[in-house]
Design a protein around this motif. Structure first.
Motif, PDB file in Angstrom:
ATOM      1  N   ARG A   1      81.833  -1.368  77.786  1.00 57.60           N
ATOM      2  CA  ARG A   1      80.838  -0.330  78.243  1.00 57.60           C
ATOM      3  C   ARG A   1      80.135   0.222  77.119  1.00 57.60           C
ATOM      4  NH1 ARG A   1      83.454   3.013  83.022  1.00 57.60           N
ATOM      5  NH2 ARG A   1      82.996   4.590  81.334  1.00 57.60           N
ATOM      6  N   ALA A   2      78.739   0.208  76.826  1.00 54.75           N
ATOM      7  CA  ALA A   2      77.798   0.805  75.802  1.00 54.75           C
ATOM      8  C   ALA A   2      78.422   2.331  75.321  1.00 54.75           C
ATOM      9  CB  ALA A   2      76.435   0.780  75.999  1.00 54.75           C
ATOM     10  N   ALA A   3      78.823   2.950  76.495  1.00 53.34           N
ATOM     11  CA  ALA A   3      79.376   4.595  76.260  1.00 53.34           C
ATOM     12  C   ALA A   3      80.390   4.414  75.274  1.00 53.34           C
ATOM     13  CB  ALA A   3      79.202   5.306  77.404  1.00 53.34           C
ATOM     14  N   GLY A   4      81.618   3.592  75.531  1.00 50.56           N
ATOM     15  CA  GLY A   4      82.788   3.562  75.296  1.00 50.56           C
ATOM     16  C   GLY A   4      82.558   2.989  73.901  1.00 50.56           C
ATOM     17  N   VAL A   5      81.849   2.157  73.413  1.00 47.85           N
ATOM     18  CA  VAL A   5      81.650   1.508  72.019  1.00 47.85           C
ATOM     19  C   VAL A   5      80.878   2.574  71.188  1.00 47.85           C
ATOM     20  CG1 VAL A   5      80.303  -0.410  70.739  1.00 47.85           C
ATOM     21  CG2 VAL A   5      81.381  -0.946  72.767  1.00 47.85           C
ATOM     22  N   LEU A   6      79.873   3.287  71.703  1.00 47.85           N
ATOM     23  CA  LEU A   6      79.237   4.419  70.995  1.00 47.85           C
ATOM     24  C   LEU A   6      80.119   5.371  70.559  1.00 47.85           C
ATOM     25  CD1 LEU A   6      76.412   5.267  69.812  1.00 47.85           C
ATOM     26  CD2 LEU A   6      76.122   6.227  72.076  1.00 47.85           C
ATOM     27  N   SER A   7      80.876   5.975  71.657  1.00 48.25           N
ATOM     28  CA  SER A   7      81.751   6.994  71.137  1.00 48.25           C
ATOM     29  C   SER A   7      82.878   6.553  70.022  1.00 48.25           C
ATOM     30  CB  SER A   7      82.399   7.368  72.403  1.00 48.25           C
ATOM     31  OG  SER A   7      83.332   6.706  72.999  1.00 48.25           O
ATOM     32  N   SER A   8      83.320   5.491  70.140  1.00 50.34           N
ATOM     33  CA  SER A   8      84.049   4.978  69.266  1.00 50.34           C
ATOM     34  C   SER A   8      83.549   4.787  67.700  1.00 50.34           C
ATOM     35  CB  SER A   8      84.788   3.353  69.550  1.00 50.34           C
ATOM     36  OG  SER A   8      85.825   3.406  70.804  1.00 50.34           O
ATOM     37  N   MET A   9      82.450   4.356  67.863  1.00 48.70           N
ATOM     38  CA  MET A   9      81.754   4.281  66.678  1.00 48.70           C
ATOM     39  C   MET A   9      81.370   5.527  65.985  1.00 48.70           C
ATOM     40  SD  MET A   9      78.814   1.237  67.371  1.00 48.70           S
ATOM     41  CE  MET A   9      77.996   1.545  65.873  1.00 48.70           C
ATOM     42  N   LEU A  10      81.004   6.795  66.801  1.00 49.19           N
ATOM     43  CA  LEU A  10      80.875   7.915  66.387  1.00 49.19           C
ATOM     44  C   LEU A  10      82.215   8.326  65.668  1.00 49.19           C
ATOM     45  CD1 LEU A  10      78.290   9.659  68.959  1.00 49.19           C
ATOM     46  CD2 LEU A  10      78.021   9.007  66.606  1.00 49.19           C
ATOM     47  N   MET A  11      83.320   8.399  66.714  1.00 50.91           N
ATOM     48  CA  MET A  11      84.484   8.615  65.922  1.00 50.91           C
ATOM     49  C   MET A  11      84.864   8.273  64.637  1.00 50.91           C
ATOM     50  SD  MET A  11      85.927  10.919  68.077  1.00 50.91           S
ATOM     51  CE  MET A  11      87.502  10.998  68.005  1.00 50.91           C
ATOM     52  N   ALA A  12      84.972   7.032  64.677  1.00 49.52           N
ATOM     53  CA  ALA A  12      84.920   6.213  63.238  1.00 49.52           C
ATOM     54  C   ALA A  12      84.181   6.654  62.111  1.00 49.52           C
ATOM     55  CB  ALA A  12      84.774   4.493  63.384  1.00 49.52           C
ATOM     56  N   ARG A  13      82.818   6.985  62.387  1.00 53.44           N
ATOM     57  CA  ARG A  13      82.070   7.514  61.479  1.00 53.44           C
ATOM     58  C   ARG A  13      82.453   8.636  60.964  1.00 53.44           C
ATOM     59  NH1 ARG A  13      78.831   7.115  57.150  1.00 53.44           N
ATOM     60  NH2 ARG A  13      76.771   8.370  57.288  1.00 53.44           N
ATOM     61  N   ARG A  14      82.973   9.701  61.881  1.00 53.16           N
ATOM     62  CA  ARG A  14      83.155  10.942  61.604  1.00 53.16           C
ATOM     63  C   ARG A  14      84.507  11.069  60.841  1.00 53.16           C
ATOM     64  NH1 ARG A  14      83.397  14.320  66.695  1.00 53.16           N
ATOM     65  NH2 ARG A  14      81.260  14.346  66.417  1.00 53.16           N
ATOM     66  N   PHE A  15      85.295  10.074  61.035  1.00 51.93           N
ATOM     67  CA  PHE A  15      86.586   9.847  60.508  1.00 51.93           C
ATOM     68  C   PHE A  15      86.335   9.517  58.938  1.00 51.93           C
ATOM     69  CE2 PHE A  15      90.176   7.300  59.115  1.00 51.93           C
ATOM     70  CZ  PHE A  15      91.248   8.202  59.281  1.00 51.93           C
ATOM     71  N   GLN A  16      85.624   8.478  59.030  1.00 54.56           N
ATOM     72  CA  GLN A  16      85.211   7.969  57.537  1.00 54.56           C
ATOM     73  C   GLN A  16      84.526   9.149  56.534  1.00 54.56           C
ATOM     74  OE1 GLN A  16      81.846   5.602  57.294  1.00 54.56           O
ATOM     75  NE2 GLN A  16      82.468   4.587  55.350  1.00 54.56           N
ATOM     76  N   GLN A  17      83.527   9.967  57.268  1.00 56.52           N
ATOM     77  CA  GLN A  17      83.034  11.203  56.426  1.00 56.52           C
ATOM     78  C   GLN A  17      84.170  12.044  56.075  1.00 56.52           C
ATOM     79  OE1 GLN A  17      80.043  12.506  59.256  1.00 56.52           O
ATOM     80  NE2 GLN A  17      78.621  11.186  58.185  1.00 56.52           N
ATOM     81  N   GLU A  18      85.133  12.493  56.877  1.00 59.94           N
ATOM     82  CA  GLU A  18      86.208  13.431  56.651  1.00 59.94           C
ATOM     83  C   GLU A  18      87.137  12.700  55.485  1.00 59.94           C
ATOM     84  OE1 GLU A  18      89.016  14.915  59.468  1.00 59.94           O
ATOM     85  OE2 GLU A  18      87.357  15.673  60.715  1.00 59.94           O
ATOM     86  N   GLN A  19      87.446  11.370  55.466  1.00 57.89           N
ATOM     87  CA  GLN A  19      88.201  10.874  54.444  1.00 57.89           C
ATOM     88  C   GLN A  19      87.410  11.041  53.369  1.00 57.89           C
ATOM     89  OE1 GLN A  19      91.323  10.458  55.843  1.00 57.89           O
ATOM     90  NE2 GLN A  19      91.412   8.860  54.517  1.00 57.89           N
ATOM     91  N   LEU A  20      86.378  10.628  53.171  1.00 58.45           N
ATOM     92  CA  LEU A  20      85.290  10.687  52.018  1.00 58.45           C
ATOM     93  C   LEU A  20      85.423  12.174  51.403  1.00 58.45           C
ATOM     94  CD1 LEU A  20      82.327   8.497  52.471  1.00 58.45           C
ATOM     95  CD2 LEU A  20      84.295   7.970  51.113  1.00 58.45           C
ATOM     96  N   ARG A  21      85.484  13.099  52.157  1.00 60.38           N
ATOM     97  CA  ARG A  21      85.458  14.596  51.915  1.00 60.38           C
ATOM     98  C   ARG A  21      86.877  14.994  51.121  1.00 60.38           C
ATOM     99  NH1 ARG A  21      86.681  19.449  53.939  1.00 60.38           N
ATOM    100  NH2 ARG A  21      87.161  18.417  56.243  1.00 60.38           N
ATOM    101  N   PHE A  22      87.591  14.441  51.897  1.00 55.82           N
ATOM    102  CA  PHE A  22      89.133  14.718  51.352  1.00 55.82           C
ATOM    103  C   PHE A  22      89.454  14.117  49.937  1.00 55.82           C
ATOM    104  CE2 PHE A  22      90.642  15.230  56.126  1.00 55.82           C
ATOM    105  CZ  PHE A  22      90.506  16.779  56.058  1.00 55.82           C
ATOM    106  N   GLU A  23      88.890  12.830  49.768  1.00 55.70           N
ATOM    107  CA  GLU A  23      89.068  12.228  48.593  1.00 55.70           C
ATOM    108  C   GLU A  23      88.477  12.894  47.469  1.00 55.70           C
ATOM    109  OE1 GLU A  23      88.044   8.020  49.166  1.00 55.70           O
ATOM    110  OE2 GLU A  23      89.473   7.648  50.712  1.00 55.70           O
TER     111      GLU A  23
END
Length: 96
Positions: A5-27
């Motif tokens: 489902r498109a909604a499931g893929v989109l939410s997964s992509m948003l979560m992954a993007r947010r996680f990546q941004q947090e990781q960059l900030r922590f680094e």
């Protein structure tokens, strides 16, 4: 198999993007903290060199580093590194 489902893929992509941004900030924060710790260690090393060579207190050594930094328009870390380098050169001259 169920269709994706498109909604499931989109939410997964948003979560992954947010996680990546947090990781960059922590680094970035970790890098800043490591640099700050390294600078504090350099200043401490320089203070102890001055204390040993001049027979002064820790506070007087720090004040001397700070005064030199202000006079030369440099950071206390740069002055501390200069003191460490000079002490290293002078101690190596005694070995030859």
């Amino acid at each position: 198999m169920k269709p994706v489902r498109a909604a499931g893929v989109l939410s997964s992509m948003l979560m992954a993007r947010r996680f990546q941004q947090e990781q960059l900030r922590f680094e970035k924060d970790l890098t800043k903290l490591r640099e700050k710790l390294d600078n504090v260690q350099k200043v401490n090393d320089a203070k102890f060199i001055l204390m040993r060579h001049r027979g002064i207190t820790e506070r007087q050594a720090y004040d001397l580093i700070r005064k030199q930094a202000m006079a030369k328009r440099a950071t206390t870390t740069e002055i501390a590194q200069s003191i460490i380098n000079a002490e290293s050169i002078l101690s190596n001259m005694g070995d030859t």
